[in-house]
Design an enzyme around this catalytic site. Structure first.
Site, mmCIF file in Angstrom:
data_model
loop_
_atom_site.group_PDB
_atom_site.id
_atom_site.type_symbol
_atom_site.label_atom_id
_atom_site.label_comp_id
_atom_site.label_asym_id
_atom_site.label_seq_id
_atom_site.Cartn_x
_atom_site.Cartn_y
_atom_site.Cartn_z
ATOM 1 N N MET A 30 -9.064 1.852 -42.634
ATOM 2 C CA MET A 30 -9.318 3.252 -42.279
ATOM 3 C C MET A 30 -10.152 3.898 -43.385
ATOM 4 O O MET A 30 -10.178 5.121 -43.531
ATOM 5 C CB MET A 30 -7.998 4.007 -42.064
ATOM 6 C CG MET A 30 -7.198 3.405 -40.902
ATOM 7 S SD MET A 30 -6.141 4.566 -40.053
ATOM 8 C CE MET A 30 -5.031 5.019 -41.369
ATOM 9 N N HIS A 37 -8.087 -3.083 -50.791
ATOM 10 C CA HIS A 37 -8.978 -3.460 -49.689
ATOM 11 C C HIS A 37 -9.999 -4.498 -50.175
ATOM 12 O O HIS A 37 -10.300 -5.457 -49.459
ATOM 13 C CB HIS A 37 -9.763 -2.239 -49.192
ATOM 14 C CG HIS A 37 -8.937 -1.197 -48.509
ATOM 15 N ND1 HIS A 37 -8.755 0.055 -49.033
ATOM 16 C CD2 HIS A 37 -8.255 -1.222 -47.341
ATOM 17 C CE1 HIS A 37 -8.008 0.779 -48.215
ATOM 18 N NE2 HIS A 37 -7.669 0.022 -47.188
ATOM 19 N N LYS A 149 1.302 -4.695 -48.056
ATOM 20 C CA LYS A 149 1.950 -3.388 -48.262
ATOM 21 C C LYS A 149 2.484 -2.825 -46.948
ATOM 22 O O LYS A 149 3.511 -2.165 -46.917
ATOM 23 C CB LYS A 149 1.004 -2.379 -48.908
ATOM 24 C CG LYS A 149 1.754 -1.106 -49.323
ATOM 25 C CD LYS A 149 0.858 -0.095 -49.944
ATOM 26 C CE LYS A 149 -0.017 0.580 -48.942
ATOM 27 N NZ LYS A 149 0.664 1.627 -48.135
ATOM 28 N N ASP A 150 1.739 -3.102 -45.859
ATOM 29 C CA ASP A 150 2.184 -2.644 -44.536
ATOM 30 C C ASP A 150 2.979 -3.776 -43.884
ATOM 31 O O ASP A 150 2.531 -4.383 -42.901
ATOM 32 C CB ASP A 150 0.979 -2.253 -43.683
ATOM 33 C CG ASP A 150 0.141 -1.188 -44.365
ATOM 34 O OD1 ASP A 150 0.699 -0.141 -44.706
ATOM 35 O OD2 ASP A 150 -1.054 -1.425 -44.581
ATOM 36 N N GLN A 153 3.652 -3.513 -40.162
ATOM 37 C CA GLN A 153 2.391 -3.648 -39.410
ATOM 38 C C GLN A 153 1.993 -5.118 -39.282
ATOM 39 O O GLN A 153 1.584 -5.566 -38.209
ATOM 40 C CB GLN A 153 1.297 -2.850 -40.119
ATOM 41 C CG GLN A 153 -0.099 -3.079 -39.570
ATOM 42 C CD GLN A 153 -1.111 -2.103 -40.136
ATOM 43 O OE1 GLN A 153 -1.211 -0.985 -39.679
ATOM 44 N NE2 GLN A 153 -1.878 -2.516 -41.131
ATOM 45 N N ARG A 187 -3.723 6.916 -49.484
ATOM 46 C CA ARG A 187 -3.014 8.204 -49.570
ATOM 47 C C ARG A 187 -2.686 8.588 -51.013
ATOM 48 O O ARG A 187 -2.394 9.753 -51.275
ATOM 49 C CB ARG A 187 -1.721 8.165 -48.747
ATOM 50 C CG ARG A 187 -1.977 8.218 -47.239
ATOM 51 C CD ARG A 187 -0.697 8.436 -46.462
ATOM 52 N NE ARG A 187 -0.945 8.704 -45.055
ATOM 53 C CZ ARG A 187 -0.997 7.769 -44.107
ATOM 54 N NH1 ARG A 187 -0.812 6.498 -44.408
ATOM 55 N NH2 ARG A 187 -1.237 8.095 -42.853
HETATM 56 O O1 PAF Z 1 -3.659 -0.549 -42.141
HETATM 57 C C1 PAF Z 1 -4.547 0.231 -41.732
HETATM 58 O O2 PAF Z 1 -5.386 0.733 -42.476
HETATM 59 C C2 PAF Z 1 -4.591 0.575 -40.252
HETATM 60 O O3 PAF Z 1 -3.319 0.682 -39.714
HETATM 61 C C3 PAF Z 1 -5.450 -0.418 -39.424
HETATM 62 C C4 PAF Z 1 -4.847 -1.802 -39.426
HETATM 63 C C5 PAF Z 1 -6.855 -0.454 -39.981
HETATM 64 C C6 PAF Z 1 -5.527 0.064 -37.966
HETATM 65 O O4 PAF Z 1 -6.110 1.323 -37.871
#
Ligand code: PAF
Length: 280
Positions: A30, A37, A149-150, A153, A187
């Site tokens: 995002m 990243h 970290k996620d 997800q 964030r």
């Molecule tokens: O982890 C993120 O930044 C978001 O949830 C993703 C996987 C890019 C989906 O919008």
């Protein structure tokens, strides 16, 4: 580096790569890229001949009162960082391109996404699984790289790929931390220096938890109580949840079984919502 804004442009680029026999690694983001990243981009480069980064602040994964508008955006710096990392293409579509007027199709994982962040962010994972499915269809990557970290997800996305037989392998890169221990997150940019200081209690509390496991504590309740107690000393930090769960199913654990679980934690630092976790 190519910068592609429309689905048509992206699909034409993908077709060209496929025709040339290239393999594609996708790093969905995002934006507001940080070292975490960039480490995922480097991991992607090791595993495929071409790397595509998507930069899209996905509106459907934010609830009505969440920080979609406040989510940090830095497109120019992000493009420069991608170019410096040798990324082949950046896909940064507009919201209207992904969700045109009248858009009505969503992808929903119904079990793994229901606990933890799924409780306090009811439609969040529906947004994540929908955008990732769309990105996988448009970009057709061989692998897609996400950050540990996620944790929830990553578990949801692995299940999505398995359930829908999507021809993409999910690769997970480790969480990167600043020197003080704070997990890197876009964030974090929204934290003032004193909020950031308080936010350190999150990674410290998780460390206390992992140390207890290393010292053979096997009671989940004791570990959760200790973490909660540590966080309660930070004035600005309000715990949303802390749970020990199975790494794959995200089911709450009754007792510690090292090597299979993760401590997941979400907290407000004033108005900034942070998550972090520790693999056991
Ligand atoms: O982890 C993120 O930044 C978001 O949830 C993703 C996987 C890019 C989906 O919008």
């Amino acid at each position: 580096m190519e910068t592609l804004q429309t689905v048509n442009e992206m699909q034409a680029y993908t077709a060209k790569l496929k025709h040339a026999g290239e393999s594609i690694a996708l790093v969905p983001t995002m934006g507001c890229l940080h070292e975490g990243h960039l480490s995922l981009i480097r991991l992607a480069k090791q595993q495929a001949s071409r790397v595509v980064v998507s930069i899209f602040v996905n509106p459907t994964q934010f609830g009505p009162n969440e920080d979609f508008d406040r989510y940090p955006r830095r497109m120019e710096a992000d493009l420069a960082a991608c170019a410096a990392e040798g990324v082949d293409a950046v896909f940064n579509p507009s919201s209207e391109e992904i969700y045109p007027k009248g858009y009505s199709t969503f992808v929903n994982e119904e079990v793994i996404s229901s606990g933890l962040c799924g409780v306090s962010r009811p439609n969040h994972f529906r947004g994540v699984t929908t955008i990732c499915t769309k990105l996988f269809i448009i970009i057709q990557p061989d692998i897609a790289v996400f950050g540990q970290k996620d944790a929830q997800q990553t578990a949801v996305l692995k299940k999505l790929v398995r359930d829908l037989c999507l021809p993409v392998t999910i690769v997970i890169g480790p969480t990167l931390r600043d020197e003080d221990g704070l997990a890197m997150s876009s964030r974090n940019r929204n934290l003032t220096p004193s909020q950031r200081q308080d936010a350190l209690s999150i990674s410290r509390a998780l460390k206390i938890g992992t140390e207890m496991v290393e010292k053979n504590v096997r009671s989940v309740d004791r570990i959760v109580a200790e973490i909660t107690h540590h966080i309660s000393h930070s004035r600005r930090v309000r715990l949303i949840y802390v749970q020990v769960v199975d790494r794959e199913t995200m089911e709450p654990a009754k007792t510690i079984i090292p090597g299979t679980q993760v401590i997941c934690l979400a907290a407000w630092v004033d108005e900034v919502r942070l998550i972090d976790n520790a693999l056991l």
